[in-house]
Scaffold this active site. Structure first.
Site, PDB file in Angstrom:
ATOM      1  N   HIS A 126      -8.650  -6.651   5.173  1.00 23.08           N
ATOM      2  CA  HIS A 126      -8.108  -7.370   4.128  1.00 23.08           C
ATOM      3  C   HIS A 126      -9.057  -7.362   2.777  1.00 23.08           C
ATOM      4  O   HIS A 126     -10.216  -7.413   2.989  1.00 23.08           O
ATOM      5  CB  HIS A 126      -7.922  -8.765   4.562  1.00 23.08           C
ATOM      6  CG  HIS A 126      -7.005  -9.816   3.867  1.00 23.08           C
ATOM      7  ND1 HIS A 126      -7.295 -10.125   2.608  1.00 23.08           N
ATOM      8  CD2 HIS A 126      -5.620 -10.050   4.231  1.00 23.08           C
ATOM      9  CE1 HIS A 126      -6.126 -10.883   2.356  1.00 23.08           C
ATOM     10  NE2 HIS A 126      -5.078 -10.716   3.049  1.00 23.08           N
ATOM     11  N   ASP A 186      -1.352  -9.614  10.301  1.00 23.12           N
ATOM     12  CA  ASP A 186      -0.426  -8.703  11.140  1.00 23.12           C
ATOM     13  C   ASP A 186      -0.639  -8.360  12.279  1.00 23.12           C
ATOM     14  O   ASP A 186       0.120  -7.460  13.121  1.00 23.12           O
ATOM     15  CB  ASP A 186      -0.126  -7.371   9.978  1.00 23.12           C
ATOM     16  CG  ASP A 186       0.417  -7.956   8.735  1.00 23.12           C
ATOM     17  OD1 ASP A 186       0.102  -7.574   7.680  1.00 23.12           O
ATOM     18  OD2 ASP A 186       1.479  -8.620   8.570  1.00 23.12           O
TER      19      ASP A 186
HETATM   20  C1  SDX Z   1      -1.255  -8.317   4.356  1.00 20.89           C
HETATM   21  O1  SDX Z   1      -3.587  -9.351   0.031  1.00 20.89           O
HETATM   22  C2  SDX Z   1      -2.807 -10.281   0.838  1.00 20.89           C
HETATM   23  O2  SDX Z   1      -3.151 -11.481   0.981  1.00 20.89           O
HETATM   24  C3  SDX Z   1      -2.066  -9.733   1.885  1.00 20.89           C
HETATM   25  C4  SDX Z   1      -1.553 -10.510   3.222  1.00 20.89           C
HETATM   26  C5  SDX Z   1      -0.535 -11.704   2.504  1.00 20.89           C
HETATM   27  O3  SDX Z   1      -0.447 -12.777   3.405  1.00 20.89           O
HETATM   28  O4  SDX Z   1       0.022 -11.221   1.545  1.00 20.89           O
HETATM   29  O5  SDX Z   1      -2.603 -11.135   3.712  1.00 20.89           O
HETATM   30  C6  SDX Z   1      -0.843  -9.632   4.103  1.00 20.89           C
HETATM   31  O6  SDX Z   1      -0.817  -7.391   3.692  1.00 20.89           O
HETATM   32  C7  SDX Z   1      -2.360  -7.870   5.280  1.00 20.89           C
HETATM   33  C8  SDX Z   1      -2.960  -6.717   5.223  1.00 20.89           C
HETATM   34  C9  SDX Z   1      -2.013  -5.658   6.020  1.00 20.89           C
HETATM   35  N1  SDX Z   1      -2.330  -4.495   6.059  1.00 20.89           N
HETATM   36  C10 SDX Z   1      -2.943  -3.723   7.320  1.00 20.89           C
HETATM   37  O7  SDX Z   1      -3.207  -4.127   8.133  1.00 20.89           O
HETATM   38  C11 SDX Z   1      -3.183  -2.151   6.691  1.00 20.89           C
HETATM   39  C12 SDX Z   1      -4.622  -1.877   7.067  1.00 20.89           C
HETATM   40  N2  SDX Z   1      -5.500  -2.382   6.422  1.00 20.89           N
HETATM   41  C13 SDX Z   1      -6.095  -1.503   5.202  1.00 20.89           C
HETATM   42  O8  SDX Z   1      -4.883  -0.645   4.660  1.00 20.89           O
HETATM   43  C14 SDX Z   1      -6.823  -2.413   4.121  1.00 20.89           C
HETATM   44  O9  SDX Z   1      -7.624  -3.162   4.975  1.00 20.89           O
HETATM   45  C15 SDX Z   1      -6.051  -3.250   3.046  1.00 20.89           C
HETATM   46  C16 SDX Z   1      -5.245  -2.563   2.502  1.00 20.89           C
HETATM   47  C17 SDX Z   1      -5.602  -4.310   3.935  1.00 20.89           C
HETATM   48  C18 SDX Z   1      -7.309  -3.705   2.140  1.00 20.89           C
HETATM   49  O10 SDX Z   1      -8.023  -2.545   1.890  1.00 20.89           O
HETATM   50  P1  SDX Z   1      -9.068  -2.741   0.612  1.00 20.89           P
HETATM   51  O11 SDX Z   1      -9.403  -4.099   0.247  1.00 20.89           O
HETATM   52  O12 SDX Z   1      -8.176  -1.899  -0.420  1.00 20.89           O
HETATM   53  O13 SDX Z   1     -10.079  -1.936   1.303  1.00 20.89           O
HETATM   54  P2  SDX Z   1     -10.553  -0.280   1.246  1.00 20.89           P
HETATM   55  O14 SDX Z   1      -9.080   0.253   1.709  1.00 20.89           O
HETATM   56  O15 SDX Z   1     -10.846   0.063  -0.097  1.00 20.89           O
HETATM   57  O16 SDX Z   1     -11.404  -0.267   2.564  1.00 20.89           O
HETATM   58  C19 SDX Z   1     -12.710  -0.564   2.354  1.00 20.89           C
HETATM   59  C20 SDX Z   1     -13.380   0.142   3.569  1.00 20.89           C
HETATM   60  C21 SDX Z   1     -12.841   1.667   3.483  1.00 20.89           C
HETATM   61  O17 SDX Z   1     -13.841   2.413   4.263  1.00 20.89           O
HETATM   62  P3  SDX Z   1     -14.906   3.346   3.302  1.00 20.89           P
HETATM   63  O18 SDX Z   1     -14.079   4.335   2.594  1.00 20.89           O
HETATM   64  O19 SDX Z   1     -15.715   2.398   2.374  1.00 20.89           O
HETATM   65  O20 SDX Z   1     -16.014   3.859   4.292  1.00 20.89           O
HETATM   66  O21 SDX Z   1     -12.948  -0.214   4.810  1.00 20.89           O
HETATM   67  C22 SDX Z   1     -12.147   0.733   5.540  1.00 20.89           C
HETATM   68  C23 SDX Z   1     -11.801   1.792   4.318  1.00 20.89           C
HETATM   69  O22 SDX Z   1     -11.573   2.985   5.145  1.00 20.89           O
HETATM   70  N3  SDX Z   1     -11.183   0.083   6.193  1.00 20.89           N
HETATM   71  C24 SDX Z   1     -10.574   0.293   7.201  1.00 20.89           C
HETATM   72  C25 SDX Z   1      -9.352  -0.523   7.414  1.00 20.89           C
HETATM   73  N4  SDX Z   1      -9.362  -1.388   6.397  1.00 20.89           N
HETATM   74  C26 SDX Z   1     -10.232  -0.783   5.502  1.00 20.89           C
HETATM   75  N5  SDX Z   1     -10.624   1.507   7.978  1.00 20.89           N
HETATM   76  C27 SDX Z   1     -10.018   1.552   9.078  1.00 20.89           C
HETATM   77  N6  SDX Z   1      -8.901   0.691   9.244  1.00 20.89           N
HETATM   78  C28 SDX Z   1      -8.544  -0.349   8.483  1.00 20.89           C
HETATM   79  N7  SDX Z   1      -7.677  -1.124   8.738  1.00 20.89           N
END
Ligand code: SDX
Length: 378
Positions: free
Chosen positions: A261, A315
């Site tokens: 998140h 989720d």
């Molecule tokens: C919702 O914003 C809100 O409030 C949204 C929400 C709401 O109520 O409206 O809370 C609802 O959308 C919840 C999120 C649902 N999405 C997912 O579950 C999809 C999987 N999650 C990721 O795509 C990610 O965690 C995000 C998009 C939710 C947040 O990503 P960020 O803040 O852009 O972080 P990032 O992608 O830059 O990740 C930082 C690091 C990376 O690793 P490095 O490249 O630094 O080594 O963390 C890793 C990412 O690869 N990472 C994950 C991961 N989430 C982050 N690695 C594996 N699996 C994951 N799920």
């Protein structure tokens, strides 16, 4: 005007000022109008919480009665919207259907004046009241059935479950679904709410604002994740496959849906509440082996992700509740959209109260003074 520092995805950049909700990502805290989400889930319900979000305070008895009565008696949809639903492919994604129908809804209630209190109240009521009916009607029609008319005598949550299969849900199922809606109602300036703010700032009508927000919510990085989580659990298939599945995702650097998140760097408090709802529901209506897979996946994922501040989000467990309530997987994100309508409307009203067109700037990385090359010379 000095240009601020560019932050990809506007990470950490305040895009608005708001007093609607508050998230502390380190403490795992979520408040709606200052009230803890745990308290609202325990003592309130979705329509009362919707009123709180939209009007800024908990309603008095008569205010809530009027609000609920207005919504209960505005659940039906125009026959032209029903005719439109017949034109969509049966395998259309329901999020696309909602987006199209919300826009169409607005065509029947053309924008008169955004300062017209009655117009704003009418749009607020219609959008809360009619989106569940649209989703349920599409679901019945794609199976070749007539839509189930809404029942004014059922609660908001019970009526939606009833319209999905013409079976009146048992009180516990309706109550748990109502809590799920409350949990998903608002979450500061997430991607779909930000989209709503931008569209609202052009002085567009609330139906277009919400249609834009619905489109944004549907993406797999945002509200679309709840559907992806259920498909992932089904793909894993059994607890013994969790390790190899997780290793493969991580080695391919693929995001695991339901984890991580932008704001929460601890477990999403909504995930914790949803797990309690799963336990309650399974106690009454039987266990689901996918819950064991989810628990094992979360346990193993924590070994890898916890140190990076990646935890289960809202989720991850929501789909297990919806599946037990016989909601089809491709309606999981539409349920999220139903729930988020009051949050989007609250932010729309807040933006209209002190509007300024969103028009950020950019850091230009292109060329200057480039000669035009005629096609004959290219
Ligand atoms: C919702 O914003 C809100 O409030 C949204 C929400 C709401 O109520 O409206 O809370 C609802 O959308 C919840 C999120 C649902 N999405 C997912 O579950 C999809 C999987 N999650 C990721 O795509 C990610 O965690 C995000 C998009 C939710 C947040 O990503 P960020 O803040 O852009 O972080 P990032 O992608 O830059 O990740 C930082 C690091 C990376 O690793 P490095 O490249 O630094 O080594 O963390 C890793 C990412 O690869 N990472 C994950 C991961 N989430 C982050 N690695 C594996 N699996 C994951 N799920």
């Amino acid at each position: 005007m000095a240009i601020g520092e560019y932050k990809p995805g506007l990470e950490g950049v305040p895009a608005t000022q708001s007093n609607i909700s508050y998230v502390d990502g380190k403490a795992g805290l979520l408040e709606y109008r200052g009230i803890r989400i745990e308290d609202l889930c325990e003592h309130s319900n979705f329509l009362e919480t919707s009123y709180l979000l939209i009007f800024g305070e908990l309603p008095k008895h008569q205010e809530l009665e009027k609000f609920e009565h207005s919504i209960n008696h505005r659940r039906r949809i125009k026959y032209r919207i029903r005719d439109m639903l017949k034109c969509f492919p049966d395998d259309a994604h329901p999020m696309d259907v909602i987006q199209a129908c919300v826009c169409a809804l607005g065509m029947f209630y053309p924008l008169r004046d955004l300062r017209d209190i009655e117009y704003i109240y009418g749009a607020t009521i219609r959008l809360i009241a009619k989106i569940p009916t649209i989703i349920a009607a599409f679901h019945m029609m794609r199976q070749g059935n007539d839509p189930v008319p809404p029942r004014d005598d059922l609660s908001y949550a019970a009526n939606f479950l009833y319209m999905l299969n013409e079976i009146e849900p048992d009180p516990l199922a309706a109550q748990i679904f109502d809590v799920c809606l409350t949990l998903h109602a608002e979450h500061t300036v997430n991607a779909s709410t930000f989209c709503a703010l931008v569209t609202a700032s052009t002085l567009n009508d609330p139906y277009v604002v919400l249609a834009a927000a619905v489109g944004t919510l549907g993406g797999p990085l945002h509200g679309g994740a709840n559907e992806k989580v259920m498909l992932m659990l089904e793909e894993i298939g059994s607890v013994k496959n969790v390790k190899s599945y997780l290793e493969a995702k991580i080695s391919k650097k693929e995001k695991v849906p339901g984890f991580g998140h932008r704001i929460y760097k601890v477990k999403d408090p909504r995930a914790t509440i949803l797990q309690k709802l799963v336990d309650q529901l399974f106690e009454q209506s039987g266990h689901d082996p996918y819950y064991d897979i989810a628990l094992e996946l979360e346990r193993q994922a924590m070994d890898v992700f916890a140190e990076k501040g990646i935890f289960a989000n809202v989720d991850f467990y929501s789909g297990l509740v919806y599946k037990k309530l016989n909601i089809p997987v491709d309606l999981f994100t539409p349920v999220f959209a139903i729930a988020r309508v009051p949050g989007w409307l609250a932010h729309w009203k807040e933006q209209m109260a002190d509007n300024r067109l969103f028009r950020p700037t950019q850091v230009y990385t292109g060329l200057h003074d480039v000669e035009y090359t005629p096609i004959s010379d290219r």
